[in-house]
Design a protein around this motif. Structure first.
Motif, PDB file in Angstrom:
ATOM      1  N   TRP A  18      44.877 -28.713 -16.001  1.00  0.00           N
ATOM      2  CA  TRP A  18      45.302 -27.215 -15.527  1.00  0.00           C
ATOM      3  C   TRP A  18      46.188 -26.874 -14.664  1.00  0.00           C
ATOM      4  CZ3 TRP A  18      41.416 -24.466 -18.532  1.00  0.00           C
ATOM      5  CH2 TRP A  18      40.570 -25.673 -18.976  1.00  0.00           C
ATOM      6  N   LEU A  19      46.946 -25.982 -14.789  1.00  0.00           N
ATOM      7  CA  LEU A  19      48.089 -25.543 -13.912  1.00  0.00           C
ATOM      8  C   LEU A  19      47.204 -23.870 -14.333  1.00  0.00           C
ATOM      9  CD1 LEU A  19      50.352 -24.845 -12.632  1.00  0.00           C
ATOM     10  CD2 LEU A  19      51.636 -23.754 -14.282  1.00  0.00           C
ATOM     11  N   VAL A  20      46.906 -23.287 -12.680  1.00  0.00           N
ATOM     12  CA  VAL A  20      46.170 -21.439 -12.666  1.00  0.00           C
ATOM     13  C   VAL A  20      47.244 -21.370 -11.772  1.00  0.00           C
ATOM     14  CG1 VAL A  20      44.627 -20.831 -11.277  1.00  0.00           C
ATOM     15  CG2 VAL A  20      43.830 -22.849 -12.633  1.00  0.00           C
ATOM     16  N   ALA A  26      40.543 -14.724  -9.592  1.00  0.00           N
ATOM     17  CA  ALA A  26      39.768 -14.940 -10.782  1.00  0.00           C
ATOM     18  C   ALA A  26      40.523 -16.406 -10.677  1.00  0.00           C
ATOM     19  CB  ALA A  26      40.704 -14.605 -11.619  1.00  0.00           C
ATOM     20  N   GLY A  27      41.668 -16.716 -10.474  1.00  0.00           N
ATOM     21  CA  GLY A  27      42.442 -18.131 -10.124  1.00  0.00           C
ATOM     22  C   GLY A  27      41.674 -18.932  -9.496  1.00  0.00           C
ATOM     23  N   VAL A 249      45.387 -21.136 -17.021  1.00  0.00           N
ATOM     24  CA  VAL A 249      44.712 -20.257 -16.351  1.00  0.00           C
ATOM     25  C   VAL A 249      46.046 -18.711 -16.086  1.00  0.00           C
ATOM     26  CG1 VAL A 249      42.977 -19.180 -15.231  1.00  0.00           C
ATOM     27  CG2 VAL A 249      42.659 -21.554 -16.058  1.00  0.00           C
ATOM     28  N   TRP A 250      45.635 -18.119 -16.706  1.00  0.00           N
ATOM     29  CA  TRP A 250      47.093 -16.541 -16.717  1.00  0.00           C
ATOM     30  C   TRP A 250      46.037 -15.847 -15.888  1.00  0.00           C
ATOM     31  CZ3 TRP A 250      52.795 -16.342 -16.377  1.00  0.00           C
ATOM     32  CH2 TRP A 250      52.664 -15.233 -15.952  1.00  0.00           C
ATOM     33  N   THR A 353      45.478 -22.339 -23.377  1.00  0.00           N
ATOM     34  CA  THR A 353      45.433 -21.107 -22.175  1.00  0.00           C
ATOM     35  C   THR A 353      43.920 -19.779 -22.207  1.00  0.00           C
ATOM     36  OG1 THR A 353      48.095 -20.741 -22.611  1.00  0.00           O
ATOM     37  CG2 THR A 353      47.364 -19.009 -21.587  1.00  0.00           C
ATOM     38  N   TRP A 354      44.617 -19.474 -21.078  1.00  0.00           N
ATOM     39  CA  TRP A 354      43.196 -18.829 -20.918  1.00  0.00           C
ATOM     40  C   TRP A 354      43.214 -16.921 -19.746  1.00  0.00           C
ATOM     41  CZ3 TRP A 354      41.664 -23.152 -21.946  1.00  0.00           C
ATOM     42  CH2 TRP A 354      41.378 -23.893 -22.700  1.00  0.00           C
ATOM     43  N   PHE A 355      43.215 -16.274 -20.166  1.00  0.00           N
ATOM     44  CA  PHE A 355      43.660 -15.047 -19.723  1.00  0.00           C
ATOM     45  C   PHE A 355      42.642 -14.220 -18.632  1.00  0.00           C
ATOM     46  CE2 PHE A 355      46.845 -15.755 -22.667  1.00  0.00           C
ATOM     47  CZ  PHE A 355      48.137 -15.121 -22.562  1.00  0.00           C
ATOM     48  N   VAL A 356      42.669 -14.619 -17.107  1.00  0.00           N
ATOM     49  CA  VAL A 356      40.922 -14.073 -16.561  1.00  0.00           C
ATOM     50  C   VAL A 356      41.827 -13.330 -16.074  1.00  0.00           C
ATOM     51  CG1 VAL A 356      39.615 -14.643 -15.330  1.00  0.00           C
ATOM     52  CG2 VAL A 356      40.438 -16.359 -16.622  1.00  0.00           C
ATOM     53  N   GLY A 357      41.281 -12.152 -14.492  1.00  0.00           N
ATOM     54  CA  GLY A 357      41.525 -11.074 -14.048  1.00  0.00           C
ATOM     55  C   GLY A 357      41.803  -9.677 -14.596  1.00  0.00           C
ATOM     56  N   ARG A 358      41.839  -8.631 -13.761  1.00  0.00           N
ATOM     57  CA  ARG A 358      42.663  -7.704 -13.662  1.00  0.00           C
ATOM     58  C   ARG A 358      43.534  -7.301 -14.506  1.00  0.00           C
ATOM     59  NH1 ARG A 358      43.151  -3.296  -8.663  1.00  0.00           N
ATOM     60  NH2 ARG A 358      40.250  -3.030  -8.561  1.00  0.00           N
ATOM     61  N   LEU A 359      44.687  -8.009 -14.022  1.00  0.00           N
ATOM     62  CA  LEU A 359      45.836  -8.064 -14.734  1.00  0.00           C
ATOM     63  C   LEU A 359      46.003  -8.632 -15.860  1.00  0.00           C
ATOM     64  CD1 LEU A 359      48.637  -8.088 -11.823  1.00  0.00           C
ATOM     65  CD2 LEU A 359      47.322  -6.109 -12.174  1.00  0.00           C
TER      66      LEU A 359
END
Length: 402
Positions: A18-20, A26-27, A249-250, A353-359
């Motif tokens: 994985w690349l976070v 989140a990361g 994870v982005w 690819t997973w998109f996580v967090g406020r941004l």
């Protein structure tokens, strides 16, 4: 891992499952869960020179623990979120209190009163002696009838009337968002309650505490795992050229990931002025808000209230909203949500690819909500993503020279 060593160049070539991208809440939460629970190798990168994202704290030149990106006060009603973070930190109980510096409509004098608005706020401002039971009727007599609550202005004037709206919300909101509250989604001012009692706590969540050794120490423990490698001062393009990885994870801005192909999503930023003062205390509470539009900053915070640190000097931070700079706050307007939906469709179509967090999800989340989202994302990963096969990983690692 966080340690540096002469063997860094060789180890950098290792294969990662994985690349976070992003070492904030989140990361870091996802990296730890993946490394710990799935026994998979994770590379965490951040373009900044530190971990912990916007929650990063450190000792300033005077030795006072400060938050580089403004005060971060942890609070949550989620026992699961609090329990999870408790794996990596002990806590210092802390209930945040905020005063607002405004001009009294009755005396014309500048006063500091509790925020959110409560019984003491009104009695101090207007020289009254209302009781809890009377205050609700006092608000109702001043509230404006709003047929349909759509904007932030509607929320406030519909509860407490226009005078208090203009005193506490209008100027502050115009500074913070560069928009009038009438042009902002109702969710913005709905975050700040109005009380009829004397409760002067800014938050009423079940769990309210600060990491005992600070946020950065908590993140360091979270990321200190044999399966985790952290590289700060590195952007995504550099990492993508340099490393091999299976999944991503982005946690950065979702529009940035897609090269702004539909246009840029609007964000608000902040500029901070940190000052150390040669005295023990500067403010009566952790934060003092300055709602007046003529004052260029929105609030001033003093960290020793938050951290409990004993020090002969004190440090404060002034916050100045800005249009340019690091993206902090997605701007909640219908047209922005419509644009985000176009990016969300692209994100949903991305494989591995997973998109996580406020941004990454263009939502105005608190810290605990980001942690909750990250834990929920990990649960979905567990349900849908087979663990990396040991023979595949071994072969890839051997090919990488590990």
């Amino acid at each position: 891992m966080l340690e540096r060593s002469p063997g860094l160049a060789r180890r950098d070539r290792r294969f990662h499952d994985w690349l976070v991208v992003g070492a904030g809440f989140a990361g870091a939460v996802l990296a730890e869960r993946i490394a710990n629970q799935r026994n998979e190798r994770v590379l965490v990168i951040d373009r900044r020179d530190h971990i912990a994202g916007n929650a990063y704290d450190h000792l300033d030149e005077a030795g006072v623990l400060i938050h580089r990106y403004g005060p971060h006060i942890f609070h949550t009603n989620s026992e699961a979120v609090f329990a999870h973070l408790s794996r990596f930190t002990a806590w210092r109980p802390y209930e945040h209190r905020v005063l607002a510096e405004v001009v009294s409509p009755t005396t014309g004098r500048t006063v500091r009163v509790p925020m959110p608005i409560n019984l003491d706020t009104i009695n101090t401002l207007y020289g009254l002696h209302l009781t809890e039971a009377e205050l609700e009727g006092w608000f109702a007599a001043r509230a404006e009838q709003v047929a349909q609550v759509k904007s932030s202005e509607d929320v406030v004037v519909g509860k407490v009337g226009r005078e208090l709206y203009e005193l506490f919300f209008q100027g502050y909101t115009r500074k913070q968002w560069a928009l009038d509250p009438s042009a902002l989604d109702k969710s913005v001012t709905a975050r700040v309650p109005t009380r009829t009692n004397r409760d002067d706590r800014y938050f009423t969540d079940t769990f309210q505490a600060m990491p005992k050794d600070g946020y950065t120490a908590m993140f360091a423990r979270m990321l200190d795992h044999p399966n985790i490698t952290v590289r700060t001062g590195m952007d995504f393009e550099t990492a993508r050229r340099r490393y091999d990885f299976r999944r991503l994870v982005w946690t950065g801005p979702v529009d940035e990931y897609f090269g702004h192909r539909h246009g840029r999503l609007p964000y608000r930023s902040l500029r901070f002025r940190h000052e150390t003062l040669d005295r023990e205390w500067a403010l009566p509470t952790g934060t003092v808000n300055h709602p007046a539009e003529a004052t260029p900053f929105t609030r001033v915070s003093e960290y020793k209230h938050l951290t409990g640190q004993a020090h002969p000097k004190t440090s404060v931070t002034y916050e100045f909203p800005a249009a340019e700079g690091d993206p902090y706050y997605p701007i909640p307007r219908p047209e922005n949500q419509a644009l985000y939906k176009r990016y969300e469709a692209l994100a949903d179509a991305e494989r591995e690819t997973w998109f996580v967090g406020r941004l990454a999800t263009y939502r105005y989340y608190n810290m605990d909500q980001v942690v909750g989202q990250a834990l929920a994302t990990f649960a979905r990963i567990e349900q849908t993503v087979p663990p990396a096969a040991a023979n595949d990983s071994s072969a890839a690692r051997a090919a990488a020279g590990d």
